[in-house]
Design an enzyme around this catalytic site. Structure first.
Site, mmCIF file in Angstrom:
data_model
loop_
_atom_site.group_PDB
_atom_site.id
_atom_site.type_symbol
_atom_site.label_atom_id
_atom_site.label_comp_id
_atom_site.label_asym_id
_atom_site.label_seq_id
_atom_site.Cartn_x
_atom_site.Cartn_y
_atom_site.Cartn_z
ATOM 1 N N LYS A 118 28.864 -14.210 -27.354
ATOM 2 C CA LYS A 118 30.038 -13.816 -28.243
ATOM 3 C C LYS A 118 31.186 -13.563 -27.493
ATOM 4 C CE LYS A 118 27.781 -12.875 -32.120
ATOM 5 N NZ LYS A 118 27.770 -12.498 -33.701
ATOM 6 N N LYS A 200 20.826 -22.234 -32.263
ATOM 7 C CA LYS A 200 20.243 -21.286 -33.635
ATOM 8 C C LYS A 200 21.176 -21.558 -34.640
ATOM 9 C CE LYS A 200 21.533 -17.000 -33.916
ATOM 10 N NZ LYS A 200 21.622 -15.860 -34.496
ATOM 11 N N LYS A 203 25.168 -17.719 -39.205
ATOM 12 C CA LYS A 203 26.158 -17.663 -40.056
ATOM 13 C C LYS A 203 27.684 -17.837 -40.021
ATOM 14 C CE LYS A 203 24.812 -13.063 -40.908
ATOM 15 N NZ LYS A 203 24.969 -12.263 -40.062
HETATM 16 P P1 ATP Z 1 26.146 -14.019 -36.473
HETATM 17 O O1 ATP Z 1 26.440 -15.589 -36.604
HETATM 18 O O2 ATP Z 1 27.316 -13.438 -37.468
HETATM 19 O O3 ATP Z 1 25.800 -13.482 -35.169
HETATM 20 P P2 ATP Z 1 23.505 -14.621 -37.384
HETATM 21 O O4 ATP Z 1 23.412 -15.757 -38.254
HETATM 22 O O5 ATP Z 1 23.053 -14.886 -36.162
HETATM 23 O O6 ATP Z 1 25.143 -13.806 -37.462
HETATM 24 P P3 ATP Z 1 22.815 -11.710 -37.740
HETATM 25 O O7 ATP Z 1 23.238 -10.696 -38.812
HETATM 26 O O8 ATP Z 1 23.155 -11.682 -36.264
HETATM 27 O O9 ATP Z 1 22.754 -13.238 -38.138
HETATM 28 O O10 ATP Z 1 21.009 -11.643 -37.839
HETATM 29 C C1 ATP Z 1 20.500 -11.258 -39.034
HETATM 30 C C2 ATP Z 1 18.883 -11.398 -38.774
HETATM 31 O O11 ATP Z 1 18.504 -12.967 -39.019
HETATM 32 C C3 ATP Z 1 18.375 -10.969 -37.359
HETATM 33 O O12 ATP Z 1 17.114 -10.487 -37.517
HETATM 34 C C4 ATP Z 1 18.353 -12.312 -36.657
HETATM 35 O O13 ATP Z 1 17.580 -12.579 -35.392
HETATM 36 C C5 ATP Z 1 17.734 -13.310 -37.541
HETATM 37 N N1 ATP Z 1 18.520 -14.704 -37.534
HETATM 38 C C6 ATP Z 1 19.591 -14.895 -37.456
HETATM 39 N N2 ATP Z 1 19.734 -16.547 -37.412
HETATM 40 C C7 ATP Z 1 18.336 -16.564 -37.248
HETATM 41 C C8 ATP Z 1 17.903 -18.162 -37.331
HETATM 42 N N3 ATP Z 1 18.561 -19.197 -36.852
HETATM 43 N N4 ATP Z 1 16.501 -18.214 -36.940
HETATM 44 C C9 ATP Z 1 15.559 -17.062 -37.252
HETATM 45 N N5 ATP Z 1 16.294 -15.810 -37.284
HETATM 46 C C10 ATP Z 1 17.684 -15.862 -37.319
#
Ligand code: ATP
Ligand code: LTN
Length: 335
Positions: A118, A200, A203
């Site tokens: 980040k 990965k 969002k």
């Molecule tokens: P950001 O992009 O804002 O960091 P993010 O999509 O990574 O967000 P988080 O809010 O950080 O989402 O994650 C929420 C939950 O979803 C966490 O438990 C995270 O490990 C899980 N998660 C997020 N993206 C994935 C993915 N691509 N595959 C599996 N689990 C995920």
């Protein structure tokens, strides 16, 4: 028999940041698992304080927070059985974070891969909150004497540092915190981006790289049609050499609740077009009922606010017990 009666119920805690559209990665990696703990006391927070580590548009953050609360319920979390609440509504999270800051080392925080990623992504805003993110997350977890933390694979390191902080604290003051375990089913730990399947699905990346839980069927079909695959044309599960196809197969087998072998066998002799079509149908079948429930829940804003208020009070009561103990242990004067 007696044991079963006396045994403490397990506590499950997790959170998701309302920092963007909730993706299929969030759903498959985390949210979907939140409903799998029948015999536990479960708390699921909307990690709104965590989102401030990256700049947010205030009106959008408010809207997304309500939306995520409605998604939690629409995905099957009963707000009378699970404590669904906003992190910022329970001040104990920030209060415990301050204390735990004093028991966390700069060195260990600087090793966190999310912080490194980040910092690169937001090079103009490497703030202290971004660095401190895991300590607030540790506070979230430790406040409730959590046993299990269902998360995606990317959060494993954060649960590990939480355990280290808790063990360090317990070593100094006795058994104050339960040491939590991560709950990360291997097959779904990392759902990949549709356009760059070695990364990965996230969002905070551009719209076309992910499917959102609230996407319309035509958007789901369009995004999947464009999903990156490879040129050998064979449907086979091989994440290393065929990340795009393997990611689609993972999504399909998980949603259809079939083994990977059965999923691959069901597509034998077919091409990538058919694979994408099958994934689209499975995703739409999974998300449509969720979206229907979501629309009803989000239409009743007052009901949603009342639910969040009621549940924040339940969470605050539990959190306060741990916080009081911590204050006492470290020597803060009690009146
Ligand atoms: P950001 O992009 O804002 O960091 P993010 O999509 O990574 O967000 P988080 O809010 O950080 O989402 O994650 C929420 C939950 O979803 C966490 O438990 C995270 O490990 C899980 N998660 C997020 N993206 C994935 C993915 N691509 N595959 C599996 N689990 C995920
Ligand atoms: N950092 C998590 C969200 C989160 C969380 C938590 C997850 C905040 N507090 C406590 C589990 C337990 C993320 O997914 N980015």
């Amino acid at each position: 028999m007696e044991n079963a009666v006396n045994e403490k119920r397990k506590v499950v805690f997790s959170g998701i940041q309302p920092s963007g559209n909730i993706t299929l990665g969030n759903y498959i990696g985390a949210l979907r698992n939140f409903t799998s703990f029948d015999d536990a006391d479960c708390l699921y927070c909307l990690a709104d304080l965590h989102t401030l580590t990256v700049r947010q548009v205030p009106a959008e953050l408010r809207k997304r927070t309500a939306s995520l609360a409605a998604i939690y319920v629409a995905c099957g979390l009963d707000p009378d059985k699970n404590i669904i609440y906003c992190q910022s509504h329970v001040p104990a999270h920030a209060e415990l974070a301050w204390i735990l800051n004093c028991y966390t080392y700069m060195g260990e925080l600087s090793r966190m891969t999310q912080f490194k990623d980040k910092s690169q992504k937001h090079a103009d805003n490497i703030n202290a909150g971004l660095f401190d993110y895991p300590v607030l997350m540790a506070s979230d977890i430790l406040l409730y004497q959590t046993d299990l933390v269902p998360v995606g694979g990317d959060q494993k390191q954060h649960v590990e540092i939480c355990r280290d902080i808790a063990q360090r604290f317990n070593g100094l003051y006795g058994d104050v915190f339960t040491i939590p375990e991560p709950y990360i089913p291997k097959a779904t730990a990392k759902i990949m981006s549709l356009s760059e399947p070695t990364k990965k699905m996230s969002k905070s990346d551009p719209e076309d790289t992910f499917i959102a839980v609230l996407d319309k069927p035509e958007d789901i079909r369009r995004k999947l049609k464009r999903a990156v695959t490879d040129s050998d044309g064979e449907i086979r599960y091989d994440p290393e050499n065929k990340p795009g196809v393997s990611n689609l197969l993972t999504i399909l087998s998980v949603l259809k609740k079939e083994s990977m072998e059965d999923t691959v066998a069901s597509l034998s002799g077919l091409g990538y077009g058919a694979l994408k079509e099958a994934v689209a149908e499975a995703v739409i079948a999974e998300l449509s009922p969720i979206q229907e429930r979501y629309n009803a829940i989000i239409a009743d804003k007052d009901g949603l606010s009342a639910m969040l208020k009621r549940n924040a009070e339940r969470a605050a009561y539990l959190a306060q017990k741990t916080l009081r103990k911590v204050y006492k242990k470290v020597g803060l004067y009690q009146v």
